[in-house]
Scaffold this active site. Structure first.
Site, PDB file in Angstrom:
ATOM      1  N   VAL A   4       4.320 -11.768  -7.184  1.00 14.95           N
ATOM      2  CA  VAL A   4       4.734 -11.014  -7.921  1.00 14.95           C
ATOM      3  C   VAL A   4       6.210 -12.047  -8.733  1.00 14.95           C
ATOM      4  CG1 VAL A   4       7.131  -9.607  -7.270  1.00 14.95           C
ATOM      5  CG2 VAL A   4       5.735  -8.746  -7.066  1.00 14.95           C
ATOM      6  N   THR A  58       9.923  -5.690  -2.325  1.00 19.26           N
ATOM      7  CA  THR A  58       9.608  -4.183  -1.399  1.00 19.26           C
ATOM      8  C   THR A  58      10.253  -4.195  -0.233  1.00 19.26           C
ATOM      9  OG1 THR A  58       8.294  -3.922  -2.644  1.00 19.26           O
ATOM     10  CG2 THR A  58       8.285  -1.950  -1.491  1.00 19.26           C
ATOM     11  N   GLU A  70      -2.468  -5.469  -8.471  1.00 14.38           N
ATOM     12  CA  GLU A  70      -2.935  -6.842  -9.043  1.00 14.38           C
ATOM     13  C   GLU A  70      -4.416  -6.825  -9.756  1.00 14.38           C
ATOM     14  OE1 GLU A  70      -3.330  -8.913  -5.526  1.00 14.38           O
ATOM     15  OE2 GLU A  70      -1.470  -8.526  -5.063  1.00 14.38           O
ATOM     16  N   GLY A  83     -12.911   7.799  -3.274  1.00 19.46           N
ATOM     17  CA  GLY A  83     -14.464   6.614  -2.483  1.00 19.46           C
ATOM     18  C   GLY A  83     -13.635   5.706  -1.254  1.00 19.46           C
ATOM     19  N   CYS A 124      -0.153  -4.142  -0.908  1.00 18.52           N
ATOM     20  CA  CYS A 124       0.792  -3.387  -0.599  1.00 18.52           C
ATOM     21  C   CYS A 124       1.483  -1.755  -0.247  1.00 18.52           C
ATOM     22  CB  CYS A 124       1.676  -3.188  -1.929  1.00 18.52           C
ATOM     23  SG  CYS A 124       2.245  -4.600  -2.269  1.00 18.52           S
ATOM     24  N   ARG A 144      -5.858  -9.096   1.524  1.00 21.95           N
ATOM     25  CA  ARG A 144      -5.046  -8.606   2.176  1.00 21.95           C
ATOM     26  C   ARG A 144      -5.678  -7.055   2.130  1.00 21.95           C
ATOM     27  NH1 ARG A 144       1.073 -10.647   0.184  1.00 21.95           N
ATOM     28  NH2 ARG A 144      -0.516 -10.649  -1.699  1.00 21.95           N
TER      29      ARG A 144
HETATM   30  N1  LIG Z   1       1.350  -7.823  -4.504  1.00 14.27           N
HETATM   31  C1  LIG Z   1       1.521  -7.336  -5.371  1.00 14.27           C
HETATM   32  O1  LIG Z   1       0.826  -6.753  -6.903  1.00 14.27           O
HETATM   33  C2  LIG Z   1       2.975  -6.582  -5.262  1.00 14.27           C
HETATM   34  C3  LIG Z   1       3.804  -6.997  -4.442  1.00 14.27           C
HETATM   35  N2  LIG Z   1       5.386  -6.874  -4.585  1.00 14.27           N
HETATM   36  C4  LIG Z   1       6.606  -6.400  -4.012  1.00 14.27           C
HETATM   37  O2  LIG Z   1       6.862  -8.027  -4.104  1.00 14.27           O
HETATM   38  C5  LIG Z   1       7.043  -8.971  -3.156  1.00 14.27           C
HETATM   39  C6  LIG Z   1       5.852 -10.270  -2.674  1.00 14.27           C
HETATM   40  O3  LIG Z   1       4.786  -9.589  -2.366  1.00 14.27           O
HETATM   41  P1  LIG Z   1       4.040 -10.865  -3.092  1.00 14.27           P
HETATM   42  O4  LIG Z   1       4.086 -11.602  -3.614  1.00 14.27           O
HETATM   43  O5  LIG Z   1       2.281 -10.255  -3.111  1.00 14.27           O
HETATM   44  O6  LIG Z   1       3.770 -11.758  -2.056  1.00 14.27           O
HETATM   45  P2  LIG Z   1       3.309 -12.953  -1.608  1.00 14.27           P
HETATM   46  O7  LIG Z   1       2.871 -13.395  -0.402  1.00 14.27           O
HETATM   47  O8  LIG Z   1       1.889 -13.581  -2.695  1.00 14.27           O
HETATM   48  O9  LIG Z   1       4.548 -14.590  -2.031  1.00 14.27           O
HETATM   49  C7  LIG Z   1       5.334 -14.822  -1.784  1.00 14.27           C
HETATM   50  C8  LIG Z   1       5.759 -16.203  -1.763  1.00 14.27           C
HETATM   51  O10 LIG Z   1       7.358 -16.105  -0.993  1.00 14.27           O
HETATM   52  C9  LIG Z   1       7.106 -17.283  -0.831  1.00 14.27           C
HETATM   53  N3  LIG Z   1       8.223 -17.857   0.229  1.00 14.27           N
HETATM   54  C10 LIG Z   1       8.094 -16.850   1.610  1.00 14.27           C
HETATM   55  N4  LIG Z   1       9.486 -17.853   2.285  1.00 14.27           N
HETATM   56  C11 LIG Z   1      10.522 -18.567   1.509  1.00 14.27           C
HETATM   57  C12 LIG Z   1      11.362 -18.684   1.532  1.00 14.27           C
HETATM   58  N5  LIG Z   1      12.027 -18.767   2.527  1.00 14.27           N
HETATM   59  N6  LIG Z   1      11.719 -19.385   0.338  1.00 14.27           N
HETATM   60  C13 LIG Z   1      10.933 -19.882  -0.926  1.00 14.27           C
HETATM   61  N7  LIG Z   1       9.633 -19.252  -1.001  1.00 14.27           N
HETATM   62  C14 LIG Z   1       9.898 -18.077   0.166  1.00 14.27           C
HETATM   63  C15 LIG Z   1       6.129 -17.266   0.286  1.00 14.27           C
HETATM   64  O11 LIG Z   1       5.187 -18.945   0.581  1.00 14.27           O
HETATM   65  C16 LIG Z   1       4.790 -17.290  -1.450  1.00 14.27           C
HETATM   66  O12 LIG Z   1       4.457 -18.180  -2.237  1.00 14.27           O
HETATM   67  C17 LIG Z   1       6.660  -8.012  -1.709  1.00 14.27           C
HETATM   68  O13 LIG Z   1       8.041  -7.500  -0.907  1.00 14.27           O
HETATM   69  C18 LIG Z   1       5.800  -6.898  -1.758  1.00 14.27           C
HETATM   70  O14 LIG Z   1       6.003  -5.284  -1.194  1.00 14.27           O
HETATM   71  C19 LIG Z   1       5.574  -5.519  -5.023  1.00 14.27           C
HETATM   72  C20 LIG Z   1       4.686  -4.772  -6.416  1.00 14.27           C
HETATM   73  C21 LIG Z   1       3.028  -5.811  -6.100  1.00 14.27           C
HETATM   74  O1  LIG Z   2       3.563  -2.283  -5.033  1.00 15.47           O
HETATM   75  C1  LIG Z   2       1.976  -2.513  -5.143  1.00 15.47           C
HETATM   76  O2  LIG Z   2       2.078  -4.194  -4.831  1.00 15.47           O
HETATM   77  C2  LIG Z   2       1.794  -1.803  -6.013  1.00 15.47           C
HETATM   78  O3  LIG Z   2       0.843  -1.754  -5.754  1.00 15.47           O
HETATM   79  C3  LIG Z   2      -0.489  -1.002  -6.077  1.00 15.47           C
HETATM   80  O4  LIG Z   2      -1.029  -1.917  -6.776  1.00 15.47           O
HETATM   81  P1  LIG Z   2      -2.512  -2.490  -6.520  1.00 15.47           P
HETATM   82  O5  LIG Z   2      -2.021  -2.484  -4.765  1.00 15.47           O
HETATM   83  O6  LIG Z   2      -2.422  -4.120  -6.039  1.00 15.47           O
HETATM   84  O7  LIG Z   2      -3.403  -2.227  -6.312  1.00 15.47           O
HETATM   85  P2  LIG Z   2      -4.172  -0.467  -7.263  1.00 15.47           P
HETATM   86  O8  LIG Z   2      -4.837  -0.748  -7.923  1.00 15.47           O
HETATM   87  O9  LIG Z   2      -2.881   0.878  -7.032  1.00 15.47           O
HETATM   88  O10 LIG Z   2      -4.640  -0.162  -6.183  1.00 15.47           O
HETATM   89  C4  LIG Z   2      -4.869   0.027  -4.706  1.00 15.47           C
HETATM   90  C5  LIG Z   2      -5.471   0.537  -3.516  1.00 15.47           C
HETATM   91  O11 LIG Z   2      -6.077   1.350  -3.951  1.00 15.47           O
HETATM   92  C6  LIG Z   2      -7.588   1.982  -4.198  1.00 15.47           C
HETATM   93  N1  LIG Z   2      -7.933   3.010  -5.287  1.00 15.47           N
HETATM   94  C7  LIG Z   2      -7.039   3.231  -6.927  1.00 15.47           C
HETATM   95  C8  LIG Z   2      -7.016   3.947  -7.550  1.00 15.47           C
HETATM   96  C9  LIG Z   2      -8.097   5.420  -6.704  1.00 15.47           C
HETATM   97  O12 LIG Z   2      -8.334   5.896  -7.788  1.00 15.47           O
HETATM   98  N2  LIG Z   2      -8.960   4.820  -5.518  1.00 15.47           N
HETATM   99  C10 LIG Z   2      -8.381   3.664  -5.059  1.00 15.47           C
HETATM  100  O13 LIG Z   2      -9.201   4.153  -4.365  1.00 15.47           O
HETATM  101  C11 LIG Z   2      -8.132   0.774  -4.493  1.00 15.47           C
HETATM  102  O14 LIG Z   2      -9.709   0.138  -4.476  1.00 15.47           O
HETATM  103  C12 LIG Z   2      -7.348  -0.013  -3.903  1.00 15.47           C
HETATM  104  O15 LIG Z   2      -8.301  -0.786  -3.173  1.00 15.47           O
HETATM  105  C13 LIG Z   2       0.458  -0.051  -6.731  1.00 15.47           C
HETATM  106  O16 LIG Z   2      -0.874   0.388  -8.002  1.00 15.47           O
HETATM  107  C14 LIG Z   2       1.783  -0.815  -8.033  1.00 15.47           C
HETATM  108  O17 LIG Z   2       2.366  -0.040  -9.144  1.00 15.47           O
HETATM  109  C15 LIG Z   2       2.065  -1.693  -7.228  1.00 15.47           C
HETATM  110  O18 LIG Z   2       3.434  -1.742  -8.237  1.00 15.47           O
END
Ligand SMILES: NC(=O)C1=CN([C@@H]2O[C@H](COP(=O)(O)OP(=O)(O)OC[C@H]3O[C@@H](n4cnc5c(N)ncnc54)[C@H](O)[C@@H]3O)[C@@H](O)[C@H]2O)C=CC1
Ligand SMILES: O=C(O)[C@H]1O[C@H](OP(=O)(O)OP(=O)(O)OC[C@H]2O[C@@H](n3ccc(=O)[nH]c3=O)[C@H](O)[C@@H]2O)[C@H](O)[C@@H](O)[C@@H]1O
Length: 463
Positions: free
Chosen positions: A11, A122, A156, A266, A273, A340
């Site tokens: 993110v 989050t 993602e 599926g 997340c 993950r």
């Molecule tokens: N991955 C996704 O698609 C989404 C994630 N989120 C939320 O966003 C947040 C971040 O998620 P991701 O980006 O997936 O996590 P991530 O695990 O990919 O990235 C977290 C980053 O923070 C760094 N980090 C950890 N502790 C630190 C510190 N003390 N100082 C500086 N950097 C530090 C890590 O090295 C890592 O690069 C979570 O709360 C997640 O739930 C929300 C929407 C979408």
């Molecule tokens: O909080 C988050 O991290 C994010 O989580 C999801 O996004 P993401 O996990 O990247 O991917 P999705 O496209 O939502 O798919 C999540 C899972 O649901 C499954 N899925 C999705 C859609 C569907 O119709 N059926 C289904 O089985 C996918 O295969 C996957 O395993 C949400 O869609 C995002 O809005 C949110 O920001």
């Protein structure tokens, strides 16, 4: 505007790069020095379509830089995003230790100028107030800052597109100055200056109190996860009564009150997340004296859905001990390298527990860097995956899986059986290629190879 993003994982990196792309001056901070060095070289540590191009443009324009120095980042930013991970603890509770460390560090490095501290991670409801407290505790007296909750909704695999084309932007917080700054920050996006379709109306900005913004994020993810579990439950009923879940989803989804998205049945939802956010919401509810029964059921349906492929393999193959199962796809969804909480890994572990040999192919997973449990089991192409298998299970719907030479794969297998765990393939094409096809919630599509039947099974070729 000068922006600092702390935590340049998924993110943080996408947010930072996209904000730089729309003209802001962004410094990304991460405590992982290897990752920072990679990003400084213009390399994205994650597979995400379009991200490296955006990084390159912004870095060339000197609007995007990376550092491990949190003090430098905090001094740079007028707006400081916290975007560190909040994984689930074994109890389901959100692990907010990284958020805490960052909030304390921000407090220590605040320099007296007004700052907006934005929770993009989050975080459990109430975290905005907690971050404000942690920052204050560690800062000099009378520092001037506000805390805003700005949850992220990107997916993602389409993260850059989603950032430039959001359905809404949520801003939680009571500071009017902070909310005004945040609206300004996002103006090029809300005014559709970078959108795929410029003719769209402005992006709605929803301004709430802190707790409601935090709750919107959990409620949205929990709803989407529940919607998928719902259609998966319908699919399981379809399997028993002879209906086709894809036709059912189409007919349901055209009702504008339901909507057609997230109705793909599926092998269940995974990723970094949905599982952790639903678990965290259930945990919070419990902490405050409420049993979230519907969410618990959505989780339970998802747990069994991950193993549905095993049930289907058992029906076709009998005992799984000694059989070789090939998984097409490992990542939790296509167009990402994220493993993950991927359903494929749970499925692989259960197949192994039952005595089967498991192999896998994924476009983003190299044989020399296999995930735990699949050591020596990752193939470098679909052909070497299929060779000798008793069955293939399509777990991730990578586009390239639609156009594989299935006839060739069938010839190299011990038995040409495929469980299409995402209802992604055309059953007729697979049957014509010699496969017995089994879908999810599509009992009518249980296509068998066209006559003449496959002659003697081809000898298994160990890969
Ligand atoms: N991955 C996704 O698609 C989404 C994630 N989120 C939320 O966003 C947040 C971040 O998620 P991701 O980006 O997936 O996590 P991530 O695990 O990919 O990235 C977290 C980053 O923070 C760094 N980090 C950890 N502790 C630190 C510190 N003390 N100082 C500086 N950097 C530090 C890590 O090295 C890592 O690069 C979570 O709360 C997640 O739930 C929300 C929407 C979408
Ligand atoms: O909080 C988050 O991290 C994010 O989580 C999801 O996004 P993401 O996990 O990247 O991917 P999705 O496209 O939502 O798919 C999540 C899972 O649901 C499954 N899925 C999705 C859609 C569907 O119709 N059926 C289904 O089985 C996918 O295969 C996957 O395993 C949400 O869609 C995002 O809005 C949110 O920001």
């Amino acid at each position: 505007m000068r922006v600092c993003v702390i935590g340049t994982g998924y993110v943080g990196l996408v947010t930072g790069a996209c904000l730089a792309h729309i003209g802001h001056d962004v410094v990304g901070v991460d405590n992982n020095a290897a990752k920072v060095a990679q990003m400084q070289a213009g390399i994205s540590p994650i597979v995400e379509p379009g991200l490296e191009a955006i990084m390159a443009g912004a870095m060339q324009a000197q609007r995007l830089a990376f550092t491990t120095d949190i003090g430098a980042g905090v001094r740079h930013g007028e707006v400081i995003f916290i975007a560190v991970g909040t994984p689930a603890l074994p109890s389901g509770e959100s692990d907010t230790r990284a958020v805490e460390a960052v909030a304390r560090a921000i407090g220590i490095h605040l320099d007296g100028s007004y700052k907006v501290i934005v929770n993009k991670s989050t975080v459990p409801i109430g975290s905005g107030d907690w971050v404000r407290m942690l920052v204050s505790e560690n800062a000099a007296p009378n520092v001037d800052f506000d805390v805003v909750s700005n949850p992220e909704f990107l997916r993602e695999g389409s993260a850059v597109f989603d950032t430039f084309n959001p359905d809404r932007i949520v801003l939680g917080g009571s500071g009017r100055r902070a909310v005004a700054l945040m609206k300004k920050l996002y103006e090029p996006i809300t005014q559709r200056q970078v959108a795929a379709e410029a003719a769209l109306p402005p992006v709605p900005v929803v301004v709430t109190d802190l707790a409601s913004a935090e709750m919107i994020k959990y409620a949205a993810n929990a709803f989407l996860a529940t919607k998928i579990s719902f259609i998966n439950e319908v699919a399981n009923i379809c399997d028993r009564v002879g209906a086709d879940v894809q036709q059912v989803a189409l007919g349901m989804g055209l009702d504008s009150r339901i909507g057609g998205k997230f109705l793909q049945a599926g092998l269940g939802w995974g990723g970094s997340c949905f599982p952790k956010d639903v678990a965290a919401l259930v945990h919070t509810a419990c902490d405050y004296g409420y049993e979230a029964k519907l969410l618990a059921a959505a989780v339970a349906v998802n747990r069994s859905q991950r193993y549905l492929a095993i049930e289907k393999l058992r029906q076709a193959l009998g005992i799984l001990k000694g059989k070789t199962i090939g998984l097409l796809g490992l990542t939790f969804k296509p167009d990402t390298d994220d493993l993950r909480d991927a359903p494929a890994l749970a499925l692989a572990a259960e197949c192994r527990r039952l005595g089967a040999r498991v192999k896998a192919y994924d476009p983003t997973v190299r044989p020399e860097r296999p995930p735990a449990g699949l050591e020596a089991g990752v193939a470098d192409c679909p052909e070497s995956l299929a060779a000798g298998c008793d069955a293939l299970v399509l777990v991730t719907e990578w586009a390239e899986f639609r156009t594989l030479d299935y006839a060739g794969l069938a010839r190299s297998m011990a038995r040409a059986l495929i469980v299409d765990g995402r209802n992604f393939l055309d059953p007729q094409i697979l049957a014509a290629a010699g496969f017995t096809y089994v879908g999810i919630g599509k009992p009518g599509a249980k296509a068998a190879p066209a006559a003449p039947e496959k002659a003697a099974p081809v000898l298994a070729i160990a890969s």
